[in-house]
Scaffold this motif. Structure first.
Motif, PDB file in Angstrom:
ATOM      1  N   ALA A  18      43.060  32.187  32.087  1.00  0.00           N
ATOM      2  CA  ALA A  18      43.083  31.017  32.966  1.00  0.00           C
ATOM      3  C   ALA A  18      44.496  30.878  33.521  1.00  0.00           C
ATOM      4  O   ALA A  18      45.461  30.783  32.762  1.00  0.00           O
ATOM      5  CB  ALA A  18      42.687  29.758  32.196  1.00  0.00           C
ATOM      6  N   TYR A  36      42.517  29.291  38.226  1.00  0.00           N
ATOM      7  CA  TYR A  36      41.869  30.559  38.566  1.00  0.00           C
ATOM      8  C   TYR A  36      41.482  31.252  37.269  1.00  0.00           C
ATOM      9  O   TYR A  36      42.287  31.317  36.333  1.00  0.00           O
ATOM     10  CB  TYR A  36      42.824  31.443  39.373  1.00  0.00           C
ATOM     11  CG  TYR A  36      43.290  30.769  40.640  1.00  0.00           C
ATOM     12  CD1 TYR A  36      42.633  30.995  41.837  1.00  0.00           C
ATOM     13  CD2 TYR A  36      44.367  29.882  40.631  1.00  0.00           C
ATOM     14  CE1 TYR A  36      43.036  30.356  43.000  1.00  0.00           C
ATOM     15  CE2 TYR A  36      44.774  29.241  41.786  1.00  0.00           C
ATOM     16  CZ  TYR A  36      44.104  29.486  42.971  1.00  0.00           C
ATOM     17  OH  TYR A  36      44.497  28.842  44.114  1.00  0.00           O
ATOM     18  N   PHE A  37      40.270  31.783  37.215  1.00  0.00           N
ATOM     19  CA  PHE A  37      39.763  32.391  35.990  1.00  0.00           C
ATOM     20  C   PHE A  37      39.428  33.862  36.221  1.00  0.00           C
ATOM     21  O   PHE A  37      38.628  34.185  37.107  1.00  0.00           O
ATOM     22  CB  PHE A  37      38.519  31.646  35.502  1.00  0.00           C
ATOM     23  CG  PHE A  37      38.762  30.184  35.309  1.00  0.00           C
ATOM     24  CD1 PHE A  37      39.442  29.723  34.189  1.00  0.00           C
ATOM     25  CD2 PHE A  37      38.341  29.267  36.252  1.00  0.00           C
ATOM     26  CE1 PHE A  37      39.687  28.370  34.012  1.00  0.00           C
ATOM     27  CE2 PHE A  37      38.578  27.905  36.084  1.00  0.00           C
ATOM     28  CZ  PHE A  37      39.254  27.464  34.956  1.00  0.00           C
ATOM     29  N   PHE A  38      40.042  34.715  35.420  1.00  0.00           N
ATOM     30  CA  PHE A  38      39.841  36.156  35.501  1.00  0.00           C
ATOM     31  C   PHE A  38      39.278  36.654  34.179  1.00  0.00           C
ATOM     32  O   PHE A  38      39.622  36.121  33.120  1.00  0.00           O
ATOM     33  CB  PHE A  38      41.180  36.878  35.725  1.00  0.00           C
ATOM     34  CG  PHE A  38      41.865  36.518  37.005  1.00  0.00           C
ATOM     35  CD1 PHE A  38      41.655  37.266  38.154  1.00  0.00           C
ATOM     36  CD2 PHE A  38      42.735  35.439  37.063  1.00  0.00           C
ATOM     37  CE1 PHE A  38      42.302  36.936  39.337  1.00  0.00           C
ATOM     38  CE2 PHE A  38      43.380  35.099  38.240  1.00  0.00           C
ATOM     39  CZ  PHE A  38      43.158  35.855  39.380  1.00  0.00           C
ATOM     40  N   SER A  40      40.035  39.170  31.725  1.00  0.00           N
ATOM     41  CA  SER A  40      41.206  39.994  31.450  1.00  0.00           C
ATOM     42  C   SER A  40      41.553  39.924  29.967  1.00  0.00           C
ATOM     43  O   SER A  40      42.400  39.133  29.552  1.00  0.00           O
ATOM     44  CB  SER A  40      42.396  39.515  32.279  1.00  0.00           C
ATOM     45  OG  SER A  40      43.535  40.293  31.981  1.00  0.00           O
ATOM     46  N   VAL A  45      46.880  39.353  34.773  1.00  0.00           N
ATOM     47  CA  VAL A  45      46.042  39.264  35.967  1.00  0.00           C
ATOM     48  C   VAL A  45      45.725  40.689  36.432  1.00  0.00           C
ATOM     49  O   VAL A  45      46.642  41.476  36.692  1.00  0.00           O
ATOM     50  CB  VAL A  45      46.739  38.477  37.092  1.00  0.00           C
ATOM     51  CG1 VAL A  45      45.910  38.515  38.376  1.00  0.00           C
ATOM     52  CG2 VAL A  45      47.003  37.037  36.669  1.00  0.00           C
ATOM     53  N   GLN A  50      39.514  39.760  42.202  1.00  0.00           N
ATOM     54  CA  GLN A  50      39.374  38.339  42.504  1.00  0.00           C
ATOM     55  C   GLN A  50      38.988  37.585  41.226  1.00  0.00           C
ATOM     56  O   GLN A  50      38.354  38.151  40.344  1.00  0.00           O
ATOM     57  CB  GLN A  50      38.280  38.137  43.552  1.00  0.00           C
ATOM     58  CG  GLN A  50      38.618  38.723  44.898  1.00  0.00           C
ATOM     59  CD  GLN A  50      39.775  38.006  45.545  1.00  0.00           C
ATOM     60  OE1 GLN A  50      39.862  36.784  45.536  1.00  0.00           O
ATOM     61  NE2 GLN A  50      40.693  38.761  46.110  1.00  0.00           N
ATOM     62  N   PRO A  51      39.331  36.322  41.136  1.00  0.00           N
ATOM     63  CA  PRO A  51      38.851  35.535  39.995  1.00  0.00           C
ATOM     64  C   PRO A  51      37.333  35.408  40.060  1.00  0.00           C
ATOM     65  O   PRO A  51      36.743  35.543  41.134  1.00  0.00           O
ATOM     66  CB  PRO A  51      39.528  34.178  40.185  1.00  0.00           C
ATOM     67  CG  PRO A  51      39.960  34.124  41.602  1.00  0.00           C
ATOM     68  CD  PRO A  51      40.122  35.530  42.073  1.00  0.00           C
ATOM     69  N   THR A  54      37.061  29.468  40.272  1.00  0.00           N
ATOM     70  CA  THR A  54      38.298  28.734  40.560  1.00  0.00           C
ATOM     71  C   THR A  54      37.987  27.241  40.552  1.00  0.00           C
ATOM     72  O   THR A  54      36.831  26.831  40.668  1.00  0.00           O
ATOM     73  CB  THR A  54      38.896  29.096  41.947  1.00  0.00           C
ATOM     74  OG1 THR A  54      38.011  28.657  42.978  1.00  0.00           O
ATOM     75  CG2 THR A  54      39.143  30.593  42.079  1.00  0.00           C
ATOM     76  N   HIS A 141      31.149  34.873  34.388  1.00  0.00           N
ATOM     77  CA  HIS A 141      31.977  35.553  33.379  1.00  0.00           C
ATOM     78  C   HIS A 141      31.332  36.876  32.975  1.00  0.00           C
ATOM     79  O   HIS A 141      31.985  37.925  32.921  1.00  0.00           O
ATOM     80  CB  HIS A 141      32.159  34.636  32.175  1.00  0.00           C
ATOM     81  CG  HIS A 141      32.774  35.297  30.999  1.00  0.00           C
ATOM     82  ND1 HIS A 141      32.030  35.732  29.924  1.00  0.00           N
ATOM     83  CD2 HIS A 141      34.066  35.609  30.717  1.00  0.00           C
ATOM     84  CE1 HIS A 141      32.827  36.283  29.038  1.00  0.00           C
ATOM     85  NE2 HIS A 141      34.071  36.216  29.493  1.00  0.00           N
TER      86      HIS A 141
END
Length: 163
Positions: A18, A36-38, A40, A45, A50-51, A54, A141
């Motif tokens: 996050a 923004y959520f990735f 990972s 990052v 792209q996330p 968001t 997710h």
């Protein structure tokens, strides 16, 4: 749902990074206060990714129809895939939408700018959309994790062939 509740929920999913831009991290000022959520697992990052979701707290240039300039207003944006998009909007992402009010609160809608790419959006999620938002975030997710694992597998396969 508050913004902090959503951030805690998503950050609690496996392998989520996050990112909350602020004045001391070199990010553009317009992004400060957003999230923004990735996917990972290594906490970095991912490049050229792209996330998967968001949260935005203000209008961005070319994206003013949700009227996020109102007090205490934010929008959750979710890349939940074509199937979820079709379920919630009744049409495919590239088909024209007929949303009469993209700024209406507590309703799942096509994202006003990225709907054609399959993104959904909810302004100020509340009682009506709480469960849906959580389910859509889990789906986004899962899709992001699947894409990351596929990329990782492709990279491993291509490097095995070298030498």
């Amino acid at each position: 749902m508050t913004m902090d509740e959503i951030i805690s929920f998503v950050a609690g999913l496996d392998g989520v990074l996050a990112v909350r831009p602020g004045p001391d991290d070199g990010s553009p000022e317009i992004s400060w206060g957003d999230a923004y959520f990735f996917y990972s697992p290594d906490g970095v990052v991912p490049p050229a990714t792209q996330p998967f979701a968001t949260i935005v707290t203000k209008d961005y240039p070319g994206d003013e129809s949700s009227r996020l300039d109102r007090p205490d207003t934010f929008r959750v944006n979710i890349a939940a895939g074509k199937e979820s998009f079709r379920h919630w909007t009744g049409h495919a992402p590239r088909e024209p939408a007929s949303d009469d009010d993209p700024g209406a609160a507590d309703a799942v809608r096509a994202h006003p700018v990225y709907g054609s790419l399959g993104w959904l959006a909810v302004v100020n999620p509340g009682r009506r959309t709480d469960t849906a938002v959580r389910d859509l975030l889990r789906t986004a997710h899962r899709l992001a994790r699947t894409r990351a694992e596929r990329r990782k597998g492709a990279t491993a396969t291509s490097s095995e062939g070298e030498g």
